[in-house]
Design an enzyme around this catalytic site. Structure first.
Site, PDB file in Angstrom:
ATOM      1  CB  CYS A 165       6.452  -9.418   7.264  1.00  0.00           C
ATOM      2  SG  CYS A 165       4.843 -10.002   7.796  1.00  0.00           S
ATOM      3  CG  ASN A 174       6.015 -10.720   0.911  1.00  0.00           C
ATOM      4  OD1 ASN A 174       6.543 -10.137  -0.032  1.00  0.00           O
ATOM      5  ND2 ASN A 174       4.780 -11.164   0.846  1.00  0.00           N
ATOM      6  CB  CYS A 217       1.663  -7.690  10.792  1.00  0.00           C
ATOM      7  SG  CYS A 217       3.275  -8.456  10.969  1.00  0.00           S
ATOM      8  CD  GLU A 262       6.541  -4.858   6.925  1.00  0.00           C
ATOM      9  OE1 GLU A 262       6.679  -6.004   6.454  1.00  0.00           O
ATOM     10  OE2 GLU A 262       5.451  -4.283   7.008  1.00  0.00           O
ATOM     11  CD  GLU A 299       3.273 -15.468   0.694  1.00  0.00           C
ATOM     12  OE1 GLU A 299       2.863 -16.295  -0.160  1.00  0.00           O
ATOM     13  OE2 GLU A 299       2.636 -14.449   1.013  1.00  0.00           O
ATOM     14  CB  CYS A 339       6.495  -6.174  11.195  1.00  0.00           C
ATOM     15  SG  CYS A 339       6.739  -7.564  10.085  1.00  0.00           S
TER      16      CYS A 339
HETATM   17  N1  THU Z   1       3.172  -8.991   4.611  1.00  0.00           N
HETATM   18  C1  THU Z   1       4.323  -8.279   4.681  1.00  0.00           C
HETATM   19  O1  THU Z   1       5.351  -8.689   4.150  1.00  0.00           O
HETATM   20  N2  THU Z   1       4.308  -7.105   5.331  1.00  0.00           N
HETATM   21  C2  THU Z   1       3.203  -6.526   5.861  1.00  0.00           C
HETATM   22  O2  THU Z   1       3.290  -5.428   6.383  1.00  0.00           O
HETATM   23  C3  THU Z   1       1.910  -7.209   5.795  1.00  0.00           C
HETATM   24  C4  THU Z   1       1.931  -8.591   5.232  1.00  0.00           C
HETATM   25  C5  THU Z   1       3.176 -10.249   3.858  1.00  0.00           C
HETATM   26  C6  THU Z   1       3.038 -11.505   4.645  1.00  0.00           C
HETATM   27  C7  THU Z   1       2.490 -12.457   3.606  1.00  0.00           C
HETATM   28  O3  THU Z   1       3.570 -12.974   2.844  1.00  0.00           O
HETATM   29  C8  THU Z   1       1.669 -11.572   2.705  1.00  0.00           C
HETATM   30  O4  THU Z   1       2.088 -10.245   2.950  1.00  0.00           O
HETATM   31  C9  THU Z   1       0.176 -11.681   2.954  1.00  0.00           C
HETATM   32  O5  THU Z   1      -0.132 -11.493   4.286  1.00  0.00           O
END
Ligand code: THU
Length: 134
Positions: A57, A46, A90, A59, A48, A93
Site C-alpha cells: 500500500c 501503492n 487498511c 501508506e 502491485e 497500514c
Molecule cells: N491500497 C493502498 O495503497 N492504500 C489503502 O489505503 C487501501 C488500498 C492499495 C492496495 C492495492 O494496490 C490497491 O489499493 C487495491 O486494494
C-alpha cells in the site's frame, strides 16, 4: 517539538505521489505523504505485483521510505485515492503507523478535493505492541 501541519502541502504531496502508483491489477491508484517530526515530507504510492499478495500500500511505502531516510516518528499522514468517501487506510497500514507514532491525524483525501480528517486512534484504537527488550 512537532512541526506545524500544513494540510494543503501534505495533501498535494499525496495527490502527486498517486500519479506514480503502479496498480495494473486493481487499477486503484493511491498516494500517501507522511510528515516526520523533523518536518520532512516523504511520499509513496501503492506498488502491485503479479503475485498479488506482494503488493504494498501507498501508506507503507511512504512510511518505509521515511524510516529508511532516518525518521523514527511521524506526526501526520495524508492518503489520496479516486474514491468517495475518501479511502481509509487498511489495518496493516494502521498497525505500521502505530509503530512510529502514538496517535496521528490522518487526512483522507479524494482526487475530487474531498477531505476528511480522522486519526490513528479513531481507526485503530488498540494497536498491537510488544515491550521493548531493555
Ligand atoms: N491500497 C493502498 O495503497 N492504500 C489503502 O489505503 C487501501 C488500498 C492499495 C492496495 C492495492 O494496490 C490497491 O489499493 C487495491 O486494494
Amino acid at each position: 517539538m512537532n512541526p506545524a501541519i500544513d494540510w494543503d502541502v501534505l495533501a498535494d504531496a499525496a495527490v502527486e505521489a498517486r500519479k506514480h502508483a503502479y496498480a495494473p491489477y486493481s487499477g486503484f491508484a493511491v498516494g500517501s505523504a507522511v510528515l516526520t517530526d523533523a518536518g520532512d515530507i516523504v511520499s509513496g504510492a501503492n506498488v502491485e505485483n503479479s503475485v498479488y499478495g506482494l503488493g504494498i500500500c501507498a501508506e507503507r511505502v511512504a512510511i518505509s521510505a521515511a524510516v529508511a531516510q532516518g525518521a523514527r516518528r511521524i506526526v501526520a499522514i495524508a492518503v489520496c485515492a479516486d474514491i468517495e468517501p475518501p479511502a481509509r487506510p487498511c489495518g496493516p497500514c494502521l498497525q505500521v503507523m502505530a509503530e512510529f507514532s502514538d496517535d496521528i491525524p490522518i487526512l483522507l483525501c479524494s482526487t475530487q478535493s474531498l477531505r476528511h480528517l480522522s486519526s490513528l486512534r479513531e481507526l485503530l484504537p488498540q494497536p498491537f505492541s510488544l515491550p521493548r527488550p531493555s
